[in-house]
Design an enzyme around this catalytic site. Structure first.
Site, PDB file in Angstrom:
ATOM      1  N   HIS A 307       0.807  -1.120   0.128  1.00 17.10           N
ATOM      2  CA  HIS A 307       0.109   0.109   0.143  1.00 17.10           C
ATOM      3  C   HIS A 307       0.797   1.128   0.077  1.00 17.10           C
ATOM      4  O   HIS A 307       1.806   1.050   0.874  1.00 17.10           O
ATOM      5  CB  HIS A 307      -0.917   0.073   1.219  1.00 17.10           C
ATOM      6  CG  HIS A 307      -1.939   1.022   1.220  1.00 17.10           C
ATOM      7  ND1 HIS A 307      -1.888   2.250   1.249  1.00 17.10           N
ATOM      8  CD2 HIS A 307      -3.245   0.693   0.686  1.00 17.10           C
ATOM      9  CE1 HIS A 307      -3.104   2.764   1.263  1.00 17.10           C
ATOM     10  NE2 HIS A 307      -4.168   2.156   0.514  1.00 17.10           N
ATOM     11  N   ASP A 364      -7.906  -5.090  -0.216  1.00 12.90           N
ATOM     12  CA  ASP A 364      -8.098  -6.133  -1.537  1.00 12.90           C
ATOM     13  C   ASP A 364      -8.296  -7.357  -1.138  1.00 12.90           C
ATOM     14  O   ASP A 364      -8.516  -8.318  -1.987  1.00 12.90           O
ATOM     15  CB  ASP A 364      -7.814  -5.541  -2.731  1.00 12.90           C
ATOM     16  CG  ASP A 364      -8.300  -4.173  -3.275  1.00 12.90           C
ATOM     17  OD1 ASP A 364      -7.529  -3.334  -3.498  1.00 12.90           O
ATOM     18  OD2 ASP A 364      -9.494  -4.125  -3.016  1.00 12.90           O
TER      19      ASP A 364
HETATM   20  C1  SDX Z   1      -6.060   0.096  -3.129  1.00 13.12           C
HETATM   21  O1  SDX Z   1      -4.200   4.608  -2.186  1.00 13.12           O
HETATM   22  C2  SDX Z   1      -5.154   4.005  -1.647  1.00 13.12           C
HETATM   23  O2  SDX Z   1      -5.684   4.396  -0.549  1.00 13.12           O
HETATM   24  C3  SDX Z   1      -5.817   2.869  -2.550  1.00 13.12           C
HETATM   25  C4  SDX Z   1      -6.683   1.883  -1.395  1.00 13.12           C
HETATM   26  C5  SDX Z   1      -7.823   2.876  -1.503  1.00 13.12           C
HETATM   27  O3  SDX Z   1      -8.869   2.294  -0.781  1.00 13.12           O
HETATM   28  O4  SDX Z   1      -8.341   3.602  -2.498  1.00 13.12           O
HETATM   29  O5  SDX Z   1      -6.488   1.566  -0.201  1.00 13.12           O
HETATM   30  C6  SDX Z   1      -7.195   0.743  -2.352  1.00 13.12           C
HETATM   31  O6  SDX Z   1      -5.766   0.516  -4.487  1.00 13.12           O
HETATM   32  C7  SDX Z   1      -5.195  -1.030  -2.468  1.00 13.12           C
HETATM   33  C8  SDX Z   1      -3.968  -1.400  -3.321  1.00 13.12           C
HETATM   34  C9  SDX Z   1      -4.656  -2.727  -4.258  1.00 13.12           C
HETATM   35  N1  SDX Z   1      -3.522  -2.957  -5.126  1.00 13.12           N
HETATM   36  C10 SDX Z   1      -2.854  -4.115  -4.966  1.00 13.12           C
HETATM   37  O7  SDX Z   1      -3.014  -4.957  -4.270  1.00 13.12           O
HETATM   38  C11 SDX Z   1      -1.807  -4.446  -6.334  1.00 13.12           C
HETATM   39  C12 SDX Z   1      -0.407  -4.842  -5.513  1.00 13.12           C
HETATM   40  N2  SDX Z   1       0.081  -3.863  -4.850  1.00 13.12           N
HETATM   41  C13 SDX Z   1       1.010  -3.010  -5.633  1.00 13.12           C
HETATM   42  O8  SDX Z   1       1.085  -2.888  -6.982  1.00 13.12           O
HETATM   43  C14 SDX Z   1       1.697  -1.806  -4.938  1.00 13.12           C
HETATM   44  O9  SDX Z   1       1.854  -2.269  -3.452  1.00 13.12           O
HETATM   45  C15 SDX Z   1       0.853  -0.503  -4.671  1.00 13.12           C
HETATM   46  C16 SDX Z   1       0.386  -0.124  -6.057  1.00 13.12           C
HETATM   47  C17 SDX Z   1      -0.423  -0.937  -3.598  1.00 13.12           C
HETATM   48  C18 SDX Z   1       1.735   0.400  -3.847  1.00 13.12           C
HETATM   49  O10 SDX Z   1       2.547   0.734  -4.820  1.00 13.12           O
HETATM   50  P1  SDX Z   1       3.957   1.853  -4.370  1.00 13.12           P
HETATM   51  O11 SDX Z   1       3.452   2.447  -3.280  1.00 13.12           O
HETATM   52  O12 SDX Z   1       3.875   2.712  -5.666  1.00 13.12           O
HETATM   53  O13 SDX Z   1       5.084   1.099  -4.027  1.00 13.12           O
HETATM   54  P2  SDX Z   1       5.920   0.607  -5.101  1.00 13.12           P
HETATM   55  O14 SDX Z   1       5.332  -0.126  -6.415  1.00 13.12           O
HETATM   56  O15 SDX Z   1       6.983   1.652  -5.394  1.00 13.12           O
HETATM   57  O16 SDX Z   1       6.728  -0.742  -4.268  1.00 13.12           O
HETATM   58  C19 SDX Z   1       7.857  -0.484  -3.356  1.00 13.12           C
HETATM   59  C20 SDX Z   1       8.592  -2.023  -3.526  1.00 13.12           C
HETATM   60  C21 SDX Z   1       9.050  -2.097  -5.007  1.00 13.12           C
HETATM   61  O17 SDX Z   1      10.162  -3.181  -4.914  1.00 13.12           O
HETATM   62  P3  SDX Z   1      11.754  -2.746  -4.855  1.00 13.12           P
HETATM   63  O18 SDX Z   1      11.885  -1.787  -6.473  1.00 13.12           O
HETATM   64  O19 SDX Z   1      11.940  -1.447  -3.891  1.00 13.12           O
HETATM   65  O20 SDX Z   1      12.530  -3.495  -4.779  1.00 13.12           O
HETATM   66  O21 SDX Z   1       7.622  -3.000  -3.081  1.00 13.12           O
HETATM   67  C22 SDX Z   1       7.510  -3.931  -3.962  1.00 13.12           C
HETATM   68  C23 SDX Z   1       8.019  -3.190  -5.404  1.00 13.12           C
HETATM   69  O22 SDX Z   1       8.417  -4.098  -6.473  1.00 13.12           O
HETATM   70  N3  SDX Z   1       5.908  -4.239  -4.058  1.00 13.12           N
HETATM   71  C24 SDX Z   1       5.455  -5.346  -4.439  1.00 13.12           C
HETATM   72  C25 SDX Z   1       4.230  -5.440  -4.207  1.00 13.12           C
HETATM   73  N4  SDX Z   1       3.730  -4.264  -3.809  1.00 13.12           N
HETATM   74  C26 SDX Z   1       5.038  -3.431  -3.731  1.00 13.12           C
HETATM   75  N5  SDX Z   1       6.066  -6.693  -4.660  1.00 13.12           N
HETATM   76  C27 SDX Z   1       5.510  -7.564  -4.896  1.00 13.12           C
HETATM   77  N6  SDX Z   1       4.150  -7.592  -4.497  1.00 13.12           N
HETATM   78  C28 SDX Z   1       3.464  -6.365  -4.209  1.00 13.12           C
HETATM   79  N7  SDX Z   1       2.206  -6.550  -4.117  1.00 13.12           N
END
Ligand code: SDX
Length: 428
Positions: A307, A364
């Site tokens: 998140h 989710d």
């Molecule tokens: C919602 O914003 C809100 O409030 C949203 C929400 C709402 O109520 O409106 O809460 C609803 O959208 C919840 C999120 C649902 N999405 C998912 O579950 C999809 C999977 N999660 C991700 O794609 C990710 O965690 C996000 C999009 C939710 C957050 O992304 P960020 O904050 O941009 O973080 P990032 O992509 O920069 O990740 C940081 C690191 C990275 O690794 P490094 O480059 O540091 O090595 O964490 C890793 C990412 O690769 N990472 C994951 C991951 N999420 C982040 N690795 C594996 N699986 C994951 N799910």
């Protein structure tokens, strides 16, 4: 925290005011940055460090796992309020009296008829169309049948537009589902509560009476409350951005529905179940999918994990996880993917990749398991998120308009070609 921030650029110092919110969040107010520095701006892809507005609606603390709507803890609201009360609270700022809530519900009921010609637009979609695309189109189409909902400069017109969309959106959501299921489109029953009426519109069989189920109604009501607002998330920021150009409420909401559709945002609830089903089909091999999630060369992400704000736990996920066990046992339903989900969560919370990156289950991760137990088909999971988020989008749009916020127009840093002369086609 001092009231001034000093930035030094090329040896010259610039001072900017520091603003502090009611929960002691601190921001540097850079309103005068570009003019004071002759053109210097900030760069923050994804707005990870940038506040777009001041808001009094929802407070999150990502480190402490706190979520409050207008100062009320999400845990209390999920336990003690119903969805329409929470919608009123988010939009108007206070919990309604019994009379205020009754009037709000009556006004919404009075607006819950959808123009018959809207069915012709719905009929134009192939049965295979994803419901989120249908819903964003129908929400936009509503403008043509409700033109007064566009010019909402007066509070009175804004209220009328608000009760119109709160009355019509559940109908459109139920019709979108029934069109895919090949069922006749119908209305609900004005004697029912808001959420129960929605469930009746969804599941009433043409040949029989709708059987009320309190467990299903209460579970859906709680899920909608948990999804109702979440400060400046992607879809809410979209609603605000579109509304900032003085586009009407329905046009702004249609844009928000499209933003929510993305699998990184609201579309994740559908993606989580698809992922859990794939793991189940793969013999429950969670370790293989954990490895894929950690492999930088593999685009696979553990859906429902991580998140932007919550770097401890998502308080909604905790409530939904507990509710999943209760709902499935109350309904006498077992779902193998719930055990797979719990196994994944346990493994991830013991894995340094996830712990180091503070990746925990989000809203989710477990919600789809309950939706499925309630009989909601997977392609309708994200529309359920939209139905829940509707009051939050409305509240944020209304706040933005009442505070007369400026049109949203971010700057950029240009990294393209510098000036060059045109070349005739024969010389390229
Ligand atoms: C919602 O914003 C809100 O409030 C949203 C929400 C709402 O109520 O409106 O809460 C609803 O959208 C919840 C999120 C649902 N999405 C998912 O579950 C999809 C999977 N999660 C991700 O794609 C990710 O965690 C996000 C999009 C939710 C957050 O992304 P960020 O904050 O941009 O973080 P990032 O992509 O920069 O990740 C940081 C690191 C990275 O690794 P490094 O480059 O540091 O090595 O964490 C890793 C990412 O690769 N990472 C994951 C991951 N999420 C982040 N690795 C594996 N699986 C994951 N799910």
């Amino acid at each position: 925290m001092s009231g001034i921030a000093t930035i030094e650029i090329d040896g010259k110092k610039y001072e900017f005011p520091v603003t502090v919110g009611t929960e002691n969040e601190v921001a540097i107010d850079i309103n005068t940055l570009r003019s004071a520095t002759q053109g210097v701006t900030t760069l923050d892809p994804g707005y990870k460090n940038t506040g777009s507005c001041e808001s009094a609606i929802t407070f999150l603390d990502g480190e402490k796992g706190i979520l409050r709507y207008r100062g009320y803890a999400i845990e209390e609201l999920a336990e003690k309020a119903d969805f329409l009360e929470v919608a009123y609270l988010l939009i108007f700022g206070e919990l309604p009296t019994r009379e205020q809530l009754q009037k709000f519900h009556n006004d919404i009921r009075d607006q819950s008829i959808v123009a018959e010609d809207m069915k012709k637009i719905l009929d134009g979609f192939p049965q295979s169309a994803h419901p989120m695309g249908v819903l964003s189109s129908l929400t936009s189409a509503l403008i043509a049948f409700n033109p007064s909902s566009v010019n909402v400069d007066s509070e009175e017109d804004m209220y009328k537009a608000i009760v119109k969309i709160l009355g019509k959106f559940p109908v459109l959501t139920a019709w979108t589902y029934r069109k895919r299921a090949g069922l006749p489109l119908d209305y609900g029953d004005d004697t029912m509560g808001y959420v129960e009426n929605f469930l009746k519109m969804m599941f009433k069989k043409p040949q029989g009476e709708y059987k009320r189920n309190e467990i299903v109604t209460n579970s859906m009501d709680k899920l909608l409350i948990l999804h109702a607002d979440h400060e400046q998330n992607c879809s809410t920021s979209t609603v605000r951005m579109v509304g900032s150009s003085h586009a009407g409420l329905f046009a702004s909401l249609s844009a928000g529905i499209n933003a929510l559709w993305g699998p990184l945002h609201g579309g994740a609830n559908q993606a989580v179940i698809e992922m859990l089903e794939a793991i189940k089909a793969d013999g429950g091999d969670t370790k293989k999918y954990m490895a894929k999630a950690k492999d930088k060369d593999d685009p696979f992400r553990l859906m429902g994990f991580g998140h932007r704000v919550y770097k401890n736990f998502d308080p909604r996920a905790k409530i939904i996880k507990k509710a999943a066990d209760e709902v499935l046992s109350d309904l006498g339903v077992s779902d193998e993917v719930l055990d797979i989900a719990k196994g994944l969560e346990k493994e991830a919370l013991e894995d340094s990749y996830f712990v180091d990156r503070k990746l925990y289950p989000n809203v989710d991760f477990y919600s789809g398991i309950i939706y499925r137990a309630l009989g909601i088909p997977i392609e309708m999971f994200t529309p359920m998120f939209a139905l829940g988020r509707l009051p939050g989008w409305i509240a944020q749009w209304r706040e933005m308009r009442l505070r007369k916020e400026p049109i949203g127009r971010p700057r950029q840093i240009y990294i393209g070609e510098t000036l060059r002369a045109f070349k005739d086609i024969d010389y390229r």
